[in-house]
Design a protein around this motif. Structure first.
Motif, PDB file in Angstrom:
ATOM      1  N   TYR A 399       0.832  -1.194   0.000  1.00 39.02           N
ATOM      2  CA  TYR A 399       0.000   0.000   0.000  1.00 39.02           C
ATOM      3  C   TYR A 399       0.873   1.253   0.000  1.00 39.02           C
ATOM      4  O   TYR A 399       1.941   1.285   0.631  1.00 39.02           O
ATOM      5  N   SER A 450      -3.673   3.574  -1.067  1.00 44.04           N
ATOM      6  CA  SER A 450      -3.929   2.901  -2.340  1.00 44.04           C
ATOM      7  C   SER A 450      -3.190   1.579  -2.392  1.00 44.04           C
ATOM      8  O   SER A 450      -2.058   1.456  -1.886  1.00 44.04           O
ATOM      9  N   ASN A 451      -3.844   0.584  -2.988  1.00 47.31           N
ATOM     10  CA  ASN A 451      -3.238  -0.727  -3.163  1.00 47.31           C
ATOM     11  C   ASN A 451      -2.356  -0.697  -4.404  1.00 47.31           C
ATOM     12  O   ASN A 451      -2.830  -0.456  -5.516  1.00 47.31           O
ATOM     13  N   LEU A 452      -1.065  -0.950  -4.215  1.00 45.64           N
ATOM     14  CA  LEU A 452      -0.137  -0.917  -5.333  1.00 45.64           C
ATOM     15  C   LEU A 452      -0.258  -2.148  -6.222  1.00 45.64           C
ATOM     16  O   LEU A 452       0.220  -2.140  -7.364  1.00 45.64           O
ATOM     17  N   ASP A 453      -0.897  -3.219  -5.694  1.00 45.93           N
ATOM     18  CA  ASP A 453      -1.056  -4.448  -6.472  1.00 45.93           C
ATOM     19  C   ASP A 453      -2.373  -4.472  -7.240  1.00 45.93           C
ATOM     20  O   ASP A 453      -2.501  -5.180  -8.234  1.00 45.93           O
ATOM     21  N   VAL A 454      -3.354  -3.711  -6.770  1.00 44.04           N
ATOM     22  CA  VAL A 454      -4.658  -3.639  -7.442  1.00 44.04           C
ATOM     23  C   VAL A 454      -5.002  -2.165  -7.594  1.00 44.04           C
ATOM     24  O   VAL A 454      -5.304  -1.486  -6.615  1.00 44.04           O
ATOM     25  N   ASP A 455      -4.987  -1.683  -8.816  1.00 40.80           N
ATOM     26  CA  ASP A 455      -5.139  -0.251  -9.053  1.00 40.80           C
ATOM     27  C   ASP A 455      -6.476   0.300  -8.568  1.00 40.80           C
ATOM     28  O   ASP A 455      -6.576   1.471  -8.192  1.00 40.80           O
ATOM     29  N   THR A 456      -7.512  -0.524  -8.587  1.00 37.24           N
ATOM     30  CA  THR A 456      -8.854  -0.012  -8.273  1.00 37.24           C
ATOM     31  C   THR A 456      -9.143   0.056  -6.776  1.00 37.24           C
ATOM     32  O   THR A 456     -10.181   0.578  -6.378  1.00 37.24           O
ATOM     33  N   GLN A 457      -8.243  -0.470  -5.959  1.00 38.76           N
ATOM     34  CA  GLN A 457      -8.497  -0.486  -4.522  1.00 38.76           C
ATOM     35  C   GLN A 457      -7.867   0.743  -3.871  1.00 38.76           C
ATOM     36  O   GLN A 457      -6.641   0.896  -3.844  1.00 38.76           O
ATOM     37  N   GLN A 458      -8.709   1.610  -3.372  1.00 42.09           N
ATOM     38  CA  GLN A 458      -8.256   2.837  -2.734  1.00 42.09           C
ATOM     39  C   GLN A 458      -9.291   3.261  -1.707  1.00 42.09           C
ATOM     40  O   GLN A 458     -10.487   3.097  -1.905  1.00 42.09           O
TER      41      GLN A 458
END
Length: 471
Positions: A399, A450-458
């Protein structure tokens, strides 16, 4: 021939006319007779599937843990590949609301079929009644056993029945508690009498509740304790499918020979065998019309159809039908109230699925330090915050931490963090004021993770930055 219900004569205006008292009216234990039929099989298979799901799901594994586990101590709730947290309890409320509307829809469509086929009280009552039959015999044998004085045989039969009832109650309790405590270890601890006080209490509670509800109270729970039986009637209309006796076809009632011309005797198709009453788990006579005590289980339909087959008459003297159909009209399946319930139910289910898919898998809570502000070594105004970040997924995640782009502020300290699956971290950070003339004494800040592994998760959360009054 068939068993007949004992007839009690009570004082009436016409003393020559007997009034039959049903088991429900007479009180006492209701002993049902065995029967077969399509609705009995449907109920049997449905109950078997429900029991398999209830007792079996707790034993499924998902990776290295139990597939369905409500970990109250860890405040995590696992349902196969999904992890839910206390912040997701709104989804549980949504499930309960959807279930309520689903029950309303089914009630308007087909009456109390939930009670007769899938309600846990009904399912466990049928299980306990089956045990009663295995240990004490058929209906006539049980009636004789009730009236017989105590003997060694009676004591052994009763002891076997109650022992099996308690065994089912304990199995039910172990399965239920097993959704909150890993069930494999729970079984081992229970066998070794090594459970803690809290677990022992809930095991005893649910064992006793199952034993009393399904063994002793039975239909009294449905009739006197369940609120559903009280408000269900206001949801019925003349198109609702309910278990009904066709009085136009069945009356006048009376016994007759199979090959007799009963029509010439002024008789209807009902031979007044009372088997429909003998199989009823609540002890009512369906021929008296729709009653609060009817569970819509269809037992009387199976029993009556069996008798009709033996007599060579058409089936359906007792059947699922509507008031309109009994009066010669056609049942209207698609009607405004039913369609409204269906539409609302579909919208709610779709909204729930959308909310489930869109729920944030990152949790962020921001707590400001009790000190209003301080001045750092460079003469800048600084506020301290504690960020509580939760990785709500079942995999390690990376993150990034930041604040909304505002040139007047700068985030100091950690900008990236790695969290294991389900890990919770309290991270202290500081924010400095770069331009004291550009802000007020109290300014809103928004922290973003923000999740660096999943762009849409914030996810974001706001707090307040305190500084001296602007000059």
């Amino acid at each position: 021939m068939t068993d007949r219900i004992p007839v009690t004569i009570i004082d009436t205006i016409d003393a020559t006319t007997p009034i039959r008292i049903t088991p429900a009216q007479a009180g006492g234990v209701i002993h049902t007779r065995s029967f077969t039929g399509i609705y009995r099989n449907l109920r049997l298979y449905g109950a078997g599937l429900l029991c398999l799901l209830y007792f079996g799901t707790a034993w499924l594994n998902w990776g290295d843990r139990q597939a369905v586990l409500w970990d109250l101590a860890g405040r995590k709730f696992y349902i196969f590949g999904a992890t839910f947290w206390p912040q997701d309890f709104v989804l549980l409320s949504a499930i309960l609301i959807i279930a309520a509307f689903g029950l309303f829809f089914i009630t308007v469509l087909a009456g109390r079929v939930w009670c007769g086929y899938t309600c846990p009280q009904s399912v466990f009552t049928w299980i306990f009644m089956r045990i009663e039959k295995l240990t004490e015999g058929e209906r006539n044998q049980r009636l004789k056993l009730d009236a017989a004085p105590w003997s060694l045989g009676k004591l052994l039969r009763r002891s076997a029945k109650h022992a099996l009832w308690l065994a089912v109650g304990l199995a039910t309790a172990l399965a239920f508690v097993g959704y909150f405590t890993p069930i494999r270890q729970l079984i081992i601890d229970t066998v070794q009498l090594n459970v803690d006080g809290s677990t022992a209490f809930w095991l005893l509670f649910f064992t006793t509740a199952t034993y009393i509800n399904a063994g002793w109270l039975r239909e009294k729970v449905c009739l006197d304790m369940c609120p559903y039986s009280r408000f269900q009637s206001v949801m019925f209309d003349d198109n609702t499918l309910v278990v009904s006796y066709d009085s136009g076809r069945g009356d006048n009632r009376g016994p007759r020979r199979k090959d007799s011309d009963y029509k010439a005797q002024g008789l209807g198709d009902c031979i007044d065998c009372t088997i429909c009453v003998q199989v009823c788990p609540t002890g009512i006579d369906i021929r008296d019309g729709l009653q609060l005590n009817c569970l819509s289980c269809g037992a009387c339909i199976d029993a009556c159809d069996t008798v009709m087959d033996k007599m060579g008459y058409a089936r359906g003297l007792v059947r699922y039908t509507s008031e309109r159909a009994l009066n010669g009209a056609k049942t209207q399946l698609f009607r405004p109230r039913l369609l409204a319930y269906a539409a609302v139910l579909m919208v709610m289910i779709a909204s729930f699925i959308w909310a489930l898919q869109m729920r944030p898998l990152i949790s962020l809570d921001v707590t400001k330090d009790r000190a209003m502000f301080r001045e750092n070594s460079e003469g800048q105004i600084e506020n301290i915050y504690s960020l509580k970040i939760i990785n709500k997924t079942q995999h390690p995640q990376r993150y990034s931490i930041g604040i909304t782009q505002d040139p007047a502020f700068a985030l100091q300290g950690t900008r990236q963090i790695n969290l294991a699956a389900g890990e919770i971290v309290d991270l202290p950070v500081s924010v400095v004021l770069l331009n004291p003339n550009a802000v007020k004494s109290a300014e809103q800040l928004e922290f973003v993770v923000s999740n660096l592994d999943v762009d849409t998760q914030q996810v974001s959360a706001s707090s307040t930055f305190i500084s001296p009054a602007a000059r």
